[in-house]
Design an enzyme around this catalytic site. Sequence first.
Site, PDB file in Angstrom:
ATOM      1  N   LYS A 166      27.956 -37.656  45.326  1.00 26.69           N
ATOM      2  CA  LYS A 166      28.939 -37.919  46.191  1.00 26.69           C
ATOM      3  C   LYS A 166      28.636 -39.239  47.010  1.00 26.69           C
ATOM      4  CE  LYS A 166      29.837 -33.355  46.509  1.00 26.69           C
ATOM      5  NZ  LYS A 166      29.235 -31.862  46.661  1.00 26.69           N
ATOM      6  N   SER A 177      32.273 -29.205  53.538  1.00 28.50           N
ATOM      7  CA  SER A 177      32.886 -30.188  52.647  1.00 28.50           C
ATOM      8  C   SER A 177      34.270 -29.888  52.741  1.00 28.50           C
ATOM      9  CB  SER A 177      32.346 -29.591  51.229  1.00 28.50           C
ATOM     10  OG  SER A 177      32.524 -28.119  51.210  1.00 28.50           O
ATOM     11  N   HIS A 220      27.456 -34.223  51.963  1.00 28.95           N
ATOM     12  CA  HIS A 220      28.462 -34.821  52.415  1.00 28.95           C
ATOM     13  C   HIS A 220      28.006 -35.925  53.695  1.00 28.95           C
ATOM     14  CE1 HIS A 220      31.444 -33.202  49.855  1.00 28.95           C
ATOM     15  NE2 HIS A 220      30.753 -32.196  50.189  1.00 28.95           N
TER      16      HIS A 220
HETATM   17  C1  PLP Z   1      29.158 -30.874  46.258  1.00 33.31           C
HETATM   18  C2  PLP Z   1      28.524 -29.671  46.945  1.00 33.31           C
HETATM   19  C3  PLP Z   1      27.168 -29.346  46.247  1.00 33.31           C
HETATM   20  C4  PLP Z   1      27.211 -29.288  44.893  1.00 33.31           C
HETATM   21  O1  PLP Z   1      26.554 -30.557  44.468  1.00 33.31           O
HETATM   22  P1  PLP Z   1      26.635 -30.882  43.102  1.00 33.31           P
HETATM   23  O2  PLP Z   1      25.573 -31.826  43.076  1.00 33.31           O
HETATM   24  O3  PLP Z   1      28.167 -31.223  42.740  1.00 33.31           O
HETATM   25  O4  PLP Z   1      26.346 -29.542  42.174  1.00 33.31           O
HETATM   26  C5  PLP Z   1      26.443 -28.353  47.200  1.00 33.31           C
HETATM   27  N1  PLP Z   1      26.601 -28.368  48.648  1.00 33.31           N
HETATM   28  C6  PLP Z   1      27.767 -29.029  49.081  1.00 33.31           C
HETATM   29  C7  PLP Z   1      27.905 -28.895  50.568  1.00 33.31           C
HETATM   30  C8  PLP Z   1      28.641 -29.687  48.480  1.00 33.31           C
HETATM   31  O5  PLP Z   1      29.870 -30.271  48.949  1.00 33.31           O
END
Ligand code: PLP
Length: 391
Positions: A240, A180, A208
């Site tokens: 995302k 990320s 991602h």
């Molecule tokens: C953003 C993210 C999460 C958390 O997801 P949310 O739905 O925002 O709680 C988990 N793992 C990774 C790799 C992330 O980038």
Amino acid sequence: MKPAALQAGLARLAAQRLQRRRRTATPLPAEGPVVVVEGRRLVNFCGNDYLGLAGHPALAQALSQCAALRGTGSGASHLVTGHGPEHERLEEELAQFTGRRRALLFSTGYMANLAAITCLASRGSRVVLDRLCHASLIDAARLSGARLKRFAHADAAAASAALHHAAPGADLLVTDGVFSMDGDLAPLLELAQAARSADACLIVDDAHGLGVIGRTGRGCLEHFGLDGTAVPILVGTLGKAFGCFGAFVAADEVYIEWLLQTARSYIYTTALPPPVAAAARAALAIAAAEGWRRERVLALAARLRRGAADAGITLLPSVSPIQPLLLGDSGRALALSEALFAAGFWVAAIRPPTVPKGSARLRITLSAAHTEAQVDALIETLAGVLSHAAA
Ligand SMILES: *Cc1c(COP(=O)(O)O)cnc(C)c1O
């Protein structure tokens, strides 16, 4: 801790340039990835809305139509009365999208990761994670009570060494698909091999990658040609690339049924609002139908890399929409972020503990909603502030 200790802690953070501050941002989706912050119009280059879906009218319409029909809140957890037809369909569509037998919805990716790891690890197992794994995976491993081992970033041999010789079948090997804060892809072929030879279960958090990576946007597993045998547990988020909110675990029947029966972050929490599930369904349909969004965001990332290279700016190696500029010093990252802000670009400085000590950075991200001109303007401005900072 008492207030005096808290004050001292806050002062320490400020002195180290590690204090965070929120900025209230008003999105203007009709104008693309544009937000108004403190009365200024900024082009947002640090969100995770890779496909440009967060402001898509079809999502807003799905959400408001569902809310008018079904109300806003789900009113209860999934196992009581909170599980509705929108959740059910979304789970089916997520299973289909990921090529798995079933998917289980969670309110956040954080909670999905808590579930996947705490339910599949036991006291006798090891949870082996990449050093740069997302915080939620690390927290999940800690909470699981299993032995936690972290290996050097993207080093499958180190992963393999950390795994070997625990109770057969008990270990979990855990990685982000796309990292990320770095934007690089995990070496999934090698990790799958390591998991197979140690009889460990490979869990990939593709928060991602889904929607963006792979020939049809099915994520890192599609990119590497890996199926549910190689990677039994796939975690994805809806907040995302899909522009909504929520998350899911996709896996075979037996895994999903086990999570449904035992995951505390599934059982003891209110189900996602049905209108959010409806919006996520619309997002998934658009992501599947409009491959140009994925092609566009990746083309813009390539354009940024070319332009940065021409301007003498070296970004971290990445083929994803995450294109970080490593700076090291937190104060420097903050100063550059502020200079970009003053010039109309929002690129947040990412500092420890989100990234390892001494590796503060600007995490530049692209969206299909950006224009070429916005990307070019960012490069030009970045080159200007960097040369100014160096002088
Ligand atoms: C953003 C993210 C999460 C958390 O997801 P949310 O739905 O925002 O709680 C988990 N793992 C990774 C790799 C992330 O980038």
